[in-house]
Design a protein around this motif. Structure first.
Motif, PDB file in Angstrom:
ATOM      1  N   SER A  14       0.843  -1.238   0.007  1.00  0.00           N
ATOM      2  CA  SER A  14      -0.010  -0.173  -0.077  1.00  0.00           C
ATOM      3  C   SER A  14       0.837   1.315   0.012  1.00  0.00           C
ATOM      4  CB  SER A  14      -1.080  -0.019   1.269  1.00  0.00           C
ATOM      5  OG  SER A  14      -0.212   0.442   2.436  1.00  0.00           O
ATOM      6  N   LEU A  15       0.208   2.278  -0.383  1.00  0.00           N
ATOM      7  CA  LEU A  15       1.034   3.698  -0.193  1.00  0.00           C
ATOM      8  C   LEU A  15       1.696   4.029   0.983  1.00  0.00           C
ATOM      9  CD1 LEU A  15       1.244   6.076  -2.505  1.00  0.00           C
ATOM     10  CD2 LEU A  15      -0.581   6.882  -1.266  1.00  0.00           C
ATOM     11  N   PRO A  51      -9.356  12.575 -17.967  1.00  0.00           N
ATOM     12  CA  PRO A  51      -9.395  11.335 -17.119  1.00  0.00           C
ATOM     13  C   PRO A  51      -8.457  11.150 -16.071  1.00  0.00           C
ATOM     14  CG  PRO A  51      -9.163  10.750 -19.461  1.00  0.00           C
ATOM     15  CD  PRO A  51      -9.486  12.103 -19.415  1.00  0.00           C
ATOM     16  N   VAL A  52      -8.486  10.918 -14.963  1.00  0.00           N
ATOM     17  CA  VAL A  52      -7.291  10.558 -13.886  1.00  0.00           C
ATOM     18  C   VAL A  52      -7.522   9.092 -13.379  1.00  0.00           C
ATOM     19  CG1 VAL A  52      -6.326  11.394 -11.913  1.00  0.00           C
ATOM     20  CG2 VAL A  52      -7.106  13.082 -13.350  1.00  0.00           C
ATOM     21  N   THR A  53      -6.402   8.319 -13.600  1.00  0.00           N
ATOM     22  CA  THR A  53      -6.684   6.916 -13.457  1.00  0.00           C
ATOM     23  C   THR A  53      -6.096   6.890 -11.627  1.00  0.00           C
ATOM     24  OG1 THR A  53      -4.414   6.433 -13.718  1.00  0.00           O
ATOM     25  CG2 THR A  53      -6.167   6.056 -15.285  1.00  0.00           C
ATOM     26  N   ILE A  54      -6.399   5.866 -11.028  1.00  0.00           N
ATOM     27  CA  ILE A  54      -5.835   5.542  -9.782  1.00  0.00           C
ATOM     28  C   ILE A  54      -4.445   5.679  -9.522  1.00  0.00           C
ATOM     29  CG2 ILE A  54      -5.750   4.176  -7.522  1.00  0.00           C
ATOM     30  CD1 ILE A  54      -8.568   5.807  -8.055  1.00  0.00           C
ATOM     31  N   PRO A  55      -3.795   4.960 -10.647  1.00  0.00           N
ATOM     32  CA  PRO A  55      -2.405   5.009 -10.703  1.00  0.00           C
ATOM     33  C   PRO A  55      -1.763   6.377 -10.881  1.00  0.00           C
ATOM     34  CG  PRO A  55      -2.907   3.013 -11.963  1.00  0.00           C
ATOM     35  CD  PRO A  55      -4.072   3.806 -11.625  1.00  0.00           C
ATOM     36  N   ASP A  56      -2.381   7.306 -11.693  1.00  0.00           N
ATOM     37  CA  ASP A  56      -2.343   8.556 -11.996  1.00  0.00           C
ATOM     38  C   ASP A  56      -2.221   9.457 -10.523  1.00  0.00           C
ATOM     39  OD1 ASP A  56      -2.017   8.397 -14.656  1.00  0.00           O
ATOM     40  OD2 ASP A  56      -4.026   9.031 -15.105  1.00  0.00           O
ATOM     41  N   LEU A  57      -3.195   9.302  -9.752  1.00  0.00           N
ATOM     42  CA  LEU A  57      -3.357   9.707  -8.447  1.00  0.00           C
ATOM     43  C   LEU A  57      -2.320   9.376  -7.670  1.00  0.00           C
ATOM     44  CD1 LEU A  57      -5.119  11.281  -6.306  1.00  0.00           C
ATOM     45  CD2 LEU A  57      -6.210   9.044  -5.769  1.00  0.00           C
ATOM     46  N   HIS A  58      -1.660   7.955  -7.707  1.00  0.00           N
ATOM     47  CA  HIS A  58      -0.561   7.509  -6.850  1.00  0.00           C
ATOM     48  C   HIS A  58       0.644   8.264  -7.178  1.00  0.00           C
ATOM     49  CE1 HIS A  58      -1.663   4.108  -4.255  1.00  0.00           C
ATOM     50  NE2 HIS A  58      -3.049   4.507  -4.560  1.00  0.00           N
ATOM     51  N   ALA A  59       0.788   8.155  -8.526  1.00  0.00           N
ATOM     52  CA  ALA A  59       1.972   8.897  -9.156  1.00  0.00           C
ATOM     53  C   ALA A  59       2.135  10.372  -8.374  1.00  0.00           C
ATOM     54  CB  ALA A  59       1.917   9.178 -10.701  1.00  0.00           C
ATOM     55  N   PRO A 108       7.699   8.350  -8.789  1.00  0.00           N
ATOM     56  CA  PRO A 108       6.856   7.173  -9.111  1.00  0.00           C
ATOM     57  C   PRO A 108       7.264   6.277 -10.151  1.00  0.00           C
ATOM     58  CG  PRO A 108       5.775   9.246  -9.645  1.00  0.00           C
ATOM     59  CD  PRO A 108       7.359   9.567  -9.169  1.00  0.00           C
ATOM     60  N   ALA A 109       8.317   6.639 -10.812  1.00  0.00           N
ATOM     61  CA  ALA A 109       8.990   5.568 -11.905  1.00  0.00           C
ATOM     62  C   ALA A 109       9.737   4.746 -10.972  1.00  0.00           C
ATOM     63  CB  ALA A 109       9.401   6.350 -13.060  1.00  0.00           C
ATOM     64  N   LYS A 110      10.221   4.900  -9.973  1.00  0.00           N
ATOM     65  CA  LYS A 110      11.252   4.307  -9.247  1.00  0.00           C
ATOM     66  C   LYS A 110      10.860   2.585  -9.172  1.00  0.00           C
ATOM     67  CE  LYS A 110      13.657   3.447  -4.754  1.00  0.00           C
ATOM     68  NZ  LYS A 110      13.939   4.234  -3.462  1.00  0.00           N
ATOM     69  N   LYS A 165       0.828   8.856 -14.199  1.00  0.00           N
ATOM     70  CA  LYS A 165       1.413   9.964 -14.832  1.00  0.00           C
ATOM     71  C   LYS A 165       1.057  11.017 -13.844  1.00  0.00           C
ATOM     72  CE  LYS A 165       1.872   9.232 -19.784  1.00  0.00           C
ATOM     73  NZ  LYS A 165       1.171   7.948 -19.588  1.00  0.00           N
ATOM     74  N   THR A 166       1.795  11.794 -13.242  1.00  0.00           N
ATOM     75  CA  THR A 166       1.557  12.796 -12.158  1.00  0.00           C
ATOM     76  C   THR A 166       0.594  13.836 -12.872  1.00  0.00           C
ATOM     77  OG1 THR A 166       3.723  12.386 -11.198  1.00  0.00           O
ATOM     78  CG2 THR A 166       2.638  14.621 -10.792  1.00  0.00           C
ATOM     79  N   VAL A 167      -0.275  14.227 -11.997  1.00  0.00           N
ATOM     80  CA  VAL A 167      -1.428  15.456 -12.455  1.00  0.00           C
ATOM     81  C   VAL A 167      -0.677  16.462 -12.410  1.00  0.00           C
ATOM     82  CG1 VAL A 167      -3.665  16.268 -12.177  1.00  0.00           C
ATOM     83  CG2 VAL A 167      -3.358  13.739 -11.617  1.00  0.00           C
ATOM     84  N   LYS A 168      -0.226  17.108 -13.718  1.00  0.00           N
ATOM     85  CA  LYS A 168       0.779  18.251 -13.519  1.00  0.00           C
ATOM     86  C   LYS A 168      -0.160  19.396 -13.193  1.00  0.00           C
ATOM     87  CE  LYS A 168       4.171  16.662 -15.493  1.00  0.00           C
ATOM     88  NZ  LYS A 168       5.198  16.069 -14.589  1.00  0.00           N
ATOM     89  N   GLU A 169      -1.390  19.385 -13.230  1.00  0.00           N
ATOM     90  CA  GLU A 169      -2.101  20.757 -12.715  1.00  0.00           C
ATOM     91  C   GLU A 169      -2.130  20.835 -11.438  1.00  0.00           C
ATOM     92  OE1 GLU A 169      -3.201  18.327 -14.838  1.00  0.00           O
ATOM     93  OE2 GLU A 169      -4.816  18.894 -15.799  1.00  0.00           O
ATOM     94  N   LEU A 170      -1.828  19.781 -10.539  1.00  0.00           N
ATOM     95  CA  LEU A 170      -1.659  19.796  -9.135  1.00  0.00           C
ATOM     96  C   LEU A 170      -0.446  19.916  -8.521  1.00  0.00           C
ATOM     97  CD1 LEU A 170      -4.011  16.793  -8.284  1.00  0.00           C
ATOM     98  CD2 LEU A 170      -4.531  19.220  -7.719  1.00  0.00           C
TER      99      LEU A 170
END
Lengths: 417, 536
Positions: free
Chosen positions: A129-130, A373-381, A391-393, A410-415
């Protein structure tokens, strides 16, 4: 009108919250994360069961799918919340809302694994988990456990039990078993530990298994934890009655306490705290239930954000709040809403995120992602990046396979900017 | 439908291999050997040499924990130590399977699985009565298809009928029961198709709703309150009534009411069947017929996990779409698991769903009886030891070390020390009736396995402190006040099921005689040890 009221409440709250409080101890702590990172800790609020996005943070006034709740303006221009979140509406300039989360997991167990680990469950490998990843990335080897969870949650998976959470089962007795009994000396504990380590070493030699070491390391960590201030109980009701009230203590003592304790743990060096508010699986009687749950969530989360802010901790503490999925735009025959993962929402604060905005959008009925669209992996990144972890580690699993921390997110750049 | 035929065809072929002569079933040991042959082949392909068999004392402890839920009593360990001949493992397995401990252990596992919680009397349903039913089913060797029939096709009052409490737990609600059948009797995630066609599998919405419709005639009489204040519910089947669901394509009524349509019973991926008076009988007949690819596999998969720590297949969703679930993962170990699943499922259904036979086949295999230590020939470098362990465990070349469950830990602490907690006396009646009515083990040791929370409880909890004191007191009563070798040996036998080695004896004598130690410290060290806290 309600927004104005909420703003006034918020003002009172931040005043009350800042009186007579100790200075943040951040300066004394050592953290292993990237020094450029903005966030040093994360508070993860899990809305177990899957709240309706429409009835919380993505209302659809005028649409047939909206149901009976009205929408109210927030401090983010053009962004409305459901009427039952007036306090959060009042601090929305400190929040970021993602309204275009989407996943393919509509089963509670599977979706919960996805939200916690960033991976859909598979049979062959258990993903961490995170919280466990943050524990693994934390080089601070102090007394405080790096990862604390109120109630059981996803574990460390292939990272090994050492990075699992310290689980608090009872919010009123968060740390049973920590104090040594009267007359029991630290010296005697040390003698015991030495004998135990010897036993485990011999077991490890006989079985040639890493599991014996896991046990020794866990026992050693447990022994350090005994001396930690971070998880000790204290009496909120008498010590900080106003603050406790602002956290919604009179509505839901348990959730308010866990929010307050999360803040205090973060102050004391815990890096990842998970707490949860359950009951969102509203297949029947959705609206009454959501209204009942909105009270504690609205109070607890808004007070937490304000409290962290008043202590100067908000910029270093990432707060994220979501369920495992959303709920159907259609209202079923039982006046309920069923599971829906095509689009749902998430609220975030602090951690140096670009707040005061809504990212992405659902369509007019709240049925599909309309925009970004933002996926859960995007959120985790995004969460990992904010916490200073790449996140690419890649980690290597026990059987030698390289696994990325996020599943192509992929990191949400807007945030993150 | 044709895909299901392919699967059942493959099952029939495997099944035929197991049958000797005209319809006679092979010995369970023959099936264990077939299992071992497949594992041997996989080990060979992965160039692994399997570990040697575990010694008798190790096997004694392992079998007690896995079949009966706790460590063996000291007397059993001493018996195995004094017997000049080797332990008859077959006899031990039979004895354990016939014991009330085993029935309690498996009834508890099953009840928690079906209820998703610790069984208790909730008023509207009584989980403990369901657990009692499962206890009796294990003791009476009720075939699993009959258990499924009782659980899904019965009815009655919550305080009378054990199995009716499964229906009542899920409120006799067609959707919730469809999800329960799909998840807990088929190993599938059909419930995702409740709102839309399943995104990842072949399941369609009509599969879910067709399944739900089998339960459309169930009615629940909501909690009846007795004058004494206790509650019960009743569930029964009507002779009429159909499932109505919202029809997104229909025209709204004049009053704007949501248009509804009727859904009729239909098996997942199948066709409509001739319905019995009790429609649920029809569903169970479909579920439990030997050609059904899900029912036996699912039970086998989760039973396997109780012995090896991992299901044989995470989900059986793909079964209808592919000949074997293993094909979705190309690794050798996943392929091996697929083969084991097919083999054990075929034997399980050929045996008429004989649960104890399935347990015998698994526990009787060499794979289960191997040592946890790797074979002496498999000496890897220290760097890749962890990777090697993982590979060997996945190919079943060595026994996987697993942390005890909270229940195993609680019962084993009680076994090793006689201690059952301060609440014990007060709850004695309840506890002895059905072992423990609520979650004492979770309360003391946390529900999760190997976790920091449990380590803290073991390290410094009042519970383990009390248990260590009691073990010390027991040895003092047996062997006198002054700590000596006999005291230490008893503690090793009762906690670890073996004698101490000479150097362990020396260390523990030192600890017992230490200025800041004593006999409780020895018991503490044993109760905290990796060896005590694992099945190995």
């Amino acid at each position: 009108m309600s927004t104005l009221l909420a703003r006034r409440r918020f003002l009172l709250l931040s005043l009350g919250g800042s009186i007579g409080l100790a200075l943040s101890p951040w300066g004394r702590r050592v953290f292993g994360a990237d020094p450029a990172a903005k966030a040093k800790a994360c508070i993860f609020i899990y809305l177990e069961g899957g709240p309706s996005h429409i009835d919380t943070f993505d209302p659809k006034p005028g649409a047939a799918t909206n149901g009976p709740f009205e929408a109210v303006d927030t401090k983010i221009p053009g962004v409305q919340f459901s009427q039952h979140f007036p306090k959060l509406a009042g601090v929305a300039d400190k929040l970021a809302v993602i309204r275009s989360l989407t996943s393919k997991e509509g089963d509670h167990d599977r979706a919960s694994v996805l939200v916690h680990t960033g991976y859909s469950p598979v049979g062959v490998l258990e993903y961490p988990s995170l919280g466990a990843i943050i524990a693994r990335e934390s080089t601070a080897d102090g007394e405080a456990p790096p990862f604390v969870s109120f109630g059981a949650t996803n574990g460390p998976g292939y990272l090994g039990p050492e990075f699992g959470p310290y689980v608090i089962e009872d919010v009123n007795n968060p740390a049973p078993n920590l104090a040594l009994p009267e007359g029991f000396s630290e010296g005697r504990m040390a003698v015991r530990m030495k004998a135990l380590e010897g036993l485990n070493e011999r077991f490890g030699d006989r079985t040639r298994s890493a599991k014996a070491n896991d046990f020794t390391r866990l026992s050693q960590r447990a022994n350090r934890l005994r001396q930690s201030e971070a998880v000790k109980a204290y009496d909120f009701a008498s010590e900080e009655a106003d603050l406790w009230r602002s956290y919604g203590g009179e509505i839901d003592d348990g959730f308010a306490r866990s929010c307050m304790m999360a803040r205090r743990m973060v102050e004391n060096g815990v890096r990842f705290v998970e707490l949860r508010l359950g009951g969102w699986d509203t297949h029947a009687d959705n609206f009454n239930q959501v209204q009942a749950l909105a009270g504690p969530l609205d109070a607890g989360l808004s007070a937490l954000v304000a409290d962290l802010d008043s202590r100067g901790l908000l910029s270093q503490t990432l707060v994220v709040c979501l369920g495992e999925f959303g709920r159907t735009p259609q209202i079923n025959g039982d006046n309920g809403r069923d599971h829906w993962s095509d689009v749902f929402s998430c609220v975030m604060a602090g951690g140096g995120l670009a707040v005061g905005q809504a990212v992405g959008a659902s369509d007019a009925e709240g049925a599909q992602v309309k925009d970004r669209p933002v996926t859960i992996p995007d959120l985790h990144a995004t969460l990992l990046t904010t916490l200073g972890v790449d996140p690419a580690k890649q980690y290597t699993t026990p059987d030698g396979r390289p696994i990325r921390l996020t599943n192509g997110g992929k990191t949400v750049k807007e945030l993150v900017g | 439908l044709s895909k299901e035929k392919t699967v059942s065809g493959a099952l029939a072929v495997v099944g035929a291999l197991l049958v000797i002569g005209a319809g006679e079933l092979a010995d369970s040991i023959t099936v264990s050997r077939q299992l071992d042959e497949r594992i041997a082949q996989a080990c060979q392909e992965a160039t692994l040499s399997p570990a040697s068999p575990a010694d008798d004392l190790t096997f004694l402890r392992r079998a007690w924990l896995d079949l009966a839920g706790r460590t063996p009593p000291v007397a059993e360990v001493r018996k195995a130590l004094t017997n000049s001949s080797t332990l008859s493992r077959e006899k031990l397995i039979d004895q354990l399977l016939a014991s009330p401990d085993a029935a309690k252990h498996w009834a508890r596992l099953w009840a928690e699985y079906y209820l998703d919680e610790r069984p208790f009397d909730a008023g509207v349903y009584n989980g403990r009565l369901l657990q009692r039913y499962l206890f009796e089913a294990f003791q009476n060797e009720t075939p699993y298809d009959a258990v499924a029939r009782d659980l899904l096709a019965s009815g009655g009052a919550s305080d009378v009928s054990g199995p009716a409490n499964l229906l009542l737990k899920y409120e006799a609600n067609p959707q919730r029961l469809a999800a329960t059948v799909s998840k807990k009797f088929m190993g599938c995630t059909l419930q995702c198709a409740e709102c839309h066609d399943h995104p990842h599998t072949h399941w369609k919405q009509q599969d879910f709703w067709g399944l739900a419709a089998f339960f459309a005639r169930l009615r629940r009489m909501n909690p009846v309150e007795e004058p004494e204040g206790d509650q019960f519910s009743v569930v029964l089947e009507r002779q009429r009534g159909e499932l109505k669901v919202a029809d997104p394509d229909g025209e709204p009524g004049e009053d704007g009411a949501q248009p509804m349509k009727t859904v009729y019973p239909r098996t997942p991926g199948g066709a409509t069947l001739d319905l019995a008076d009790n429609r649920r009988e029809t569903l169970v007949a479909w579920l439990t017929r030997p050609e059904n690819p899900y029912f036996a596999r699912h039970f086998v998969s989760r039973t396997w996990a109780e012995f090896f720590g991992e299901d044989l297949a995470a989900s059986l969703d793909d079964l209808g779409a592919q000949p074997s679930p293993s094909l979705s993962d190309k690794t050798a170990s996943a392929d091996l698991k697929g083969q084991i699943l097919d083999l054990l499922a075929a034997d399980f259904s050929a045996s008429g769903y004989d649960v104890k036979r399935l347990l015998r086949v698994i526990v009787g295999s060499e794979a289960y009886q191997r040592a946890a230590a790797p074979s002496p020939g498999s000496a890897g470098s220290r760097d890749d030891a962890a990777a090697r362990e993982s590979l060997e465990v996945r190919c079943l070349a060595r026994f996987p070390i697993r942390p005890l469950t909270a229940d195993q830990l609680y019962l084993s602490v009680a076994q090793a020390t006689g201690f059952r907690g301060d609440d014990y006396d007060r709850q004695l009646a309840e506890v002895t009736q059905e072992d423990f009515s609520y979650d004492l083990p979770g309360q003391y040791f946390g529900a999760e396995g190997l976790m920091l929370t449990r380590s803290v409880a073991l390290l410094n909890g009042d519970y383990v402190r009390g248990a260590a004191e009691m073990a010390a007191e027991a040895t003092r009563r047996l062997y006198g006040q002054s700590p000596g070798a006999q005291h230490i040996e008893w503690m090793f036998l009762s906690a670890l099921g073996r004698r101490p080695s000479p150097d362990e004896m020396e260390t523990m004598l030192n600890l017992a005689g230490h200025r800041e130690g004593g006999l409780p410290d020895v018991a503490w060290a044993l109760l905290n040890s990796a060896e005590f806290n694992t099945v190995h």
